[in-house]
Write a protein that holds these residues in place. Structure first.
Motif, PDB file in Angstrom:
ATOM      1  N   PRO A   1      48.003  -8.909  -0.984  1.00  0.00           N
ATOM      2  CA  PRO A   1      48.067  -7.513  -0.534  1.00  0.00           C
ATOM      3  C   PRO A   1      48.598  -6.697  -1.829  1.00  0.00           C
ATOM      4  O   PRO A   1      49.207  -6.794  -2.912  1.00  0.00           O
ATOM      5  N   SER A   2      47.995  -5.227  -2.042  1.00  0.00           N
ATOM      6  CA  SER A   2      48.231  -4.681  -2.831  1.00  0.00           C
ATOM      7  C   SER A   2      49.829  -3.891  -2.627  1.00  0.00           C
ATOM      8  O   SER A   2      50.382  -3.936  -1.579  1.00  0.00           O
ATOM      9  N   HIS A   3      50.242  -3.473  -3.672  1.00  0.00           N
ATOM     10  CA  HIS A   3      51.605  -2.833  -3.533  1.00  0.00           C
ATOM     11  C   HIS A   3      51.625  -1.728  -2.562  1.00  0.00           C
ATOM     12  O   HIS A   3      52.805  -1.176  -1.889  1.00  0.00           O
ATOM     13  N   ASN A   4      50.476  -1.075  -2.452  1.00  0.00           N
ATOM     14  CA  ASN A   4      50.395   0.131  -1.266  1.00  0.00           C
ATOM     15  C   ASN A   4      50.103  -0.189  -0.081  1.00  0.00           C
ATOM     16  O   ASN A   4      49.916  -1.485   0.169  1.00  0.00           O
ATOM     17  N   GLU A   5      49.744   0.446   0.929  1.00  0.00           N
ATOM     18  CA  GLU A   5      49.457   0.121   2.330  1.00  0.00           C
ATOM     19  C   GLU A   5      48.115  -0.679   2.112  1.00  0.00           C
ATOM     20  O   GLU A   5      47.195  -0.299   1.385  1.00  0.00           O
ATOM     21  N   VAL A   6      47.826  -1.439   3.285  1.00  0.00           N
ATOM     22  CA  VAL A   6      46.777  -2.036   3.473  1.00  0.00           C
ATOM     23  C   VAL A   6      46.354  -1.637   4.778  1.00  0.00           C
ATOM     24  O   VAL A   6      46.727  -1.928   5.862  1.00  0.00           O
ATOM     25  N   ARG A   7      45.004  -0.640   4.547  1.00  0.00           N
ATOM     26  CA  ARG A   7      44.543  -0.231   5.801  1.00  0.00           C
ATOM     27  C   ARG A   7      43.186  -0.758   6.129  1.00  0.00           C
ATOM     28  O   ARG A   7      42.696  -0.453   6.904  1.00  0.00           O
ATOM     29  N   SER A   8      42.536  -1.203   4.821  1.00  0.00           N
ATOM     30  CA  SER A   8      41.260  -1.967   4.849  1.00  0.00           C
ATOM     31  C   SER A   8      41.039  -2.988   3.902  1.00  0.00           C
ATOM     32  O   SER A   8      42.186  -3.455   3.124  1.00  0.00           O
TER      33      SER A   8
END
Length: 133
Positions: free
Chosen positions: A76-83
């Motif tokens: 997962p990236s460091h930012n939010e995972v929305r897609s």
């Protein structure tokens, strides 16, 4: 009679940053990546699109490293995972890996994750992002 394995055809001059020629000239260089012909690349992309589980994806990552020397990390990236775009798919620096292949493999993985979203959930869970859910 020993025949040389098929090697990937070179990219047109000036269109790729794979440094294939440097790799071929270097004595003792790891040439496994050059065995990924266009036909074999299509087979690999098809397998990545049709993953069935996180274990299947991890097994393909291991096989890509063993057979081609491709080190691929999926997290997962460091930012939010929305897609599925929020899943970071990174390659280790590797001469001989074509620019188009660097784009096609993550796209195939994302298509596979979109078809089987439970794999993405398992990936998030493996990185402890869903512990409070």
């Amino acid at each position: 009679m020993n025949s040389l394995p098929l090697l990937r055809q070179p990219c047109p001059p000036g269109t790729c940053t794979c440094r294939r020629d440097e790799l071929l000239e270097e004595p003792g260089a790891d040439l496994r990546i050059l065995r990924l012909t266009r036909h074999e690349e299509q087979r690999l992309l098809e397998r990545l699109e049709n993953i069935r589980s996180l274990a299947d994806l991890e097994r393909l990552q291991q096989l890509m490293y063993e057979q081609l020397g491709i080190r691929l990390s999926i997290s997962p990236s460091h930012n939010e995972v929305r897609s599925m775009r929020g899943i970071a798919i990174d390659f280790a620096e590797q001469p001989g890996l074509c620019r188009k292949t660097r784009q096609a493999i993550p796209a195939a993985i994302r298509r596979g994750l979109e078809r089987q979203p439970e794999i993405a959930y398992r990936l998030l869970d493996a990185h402890d992002l869903l512990r409070d859910a």
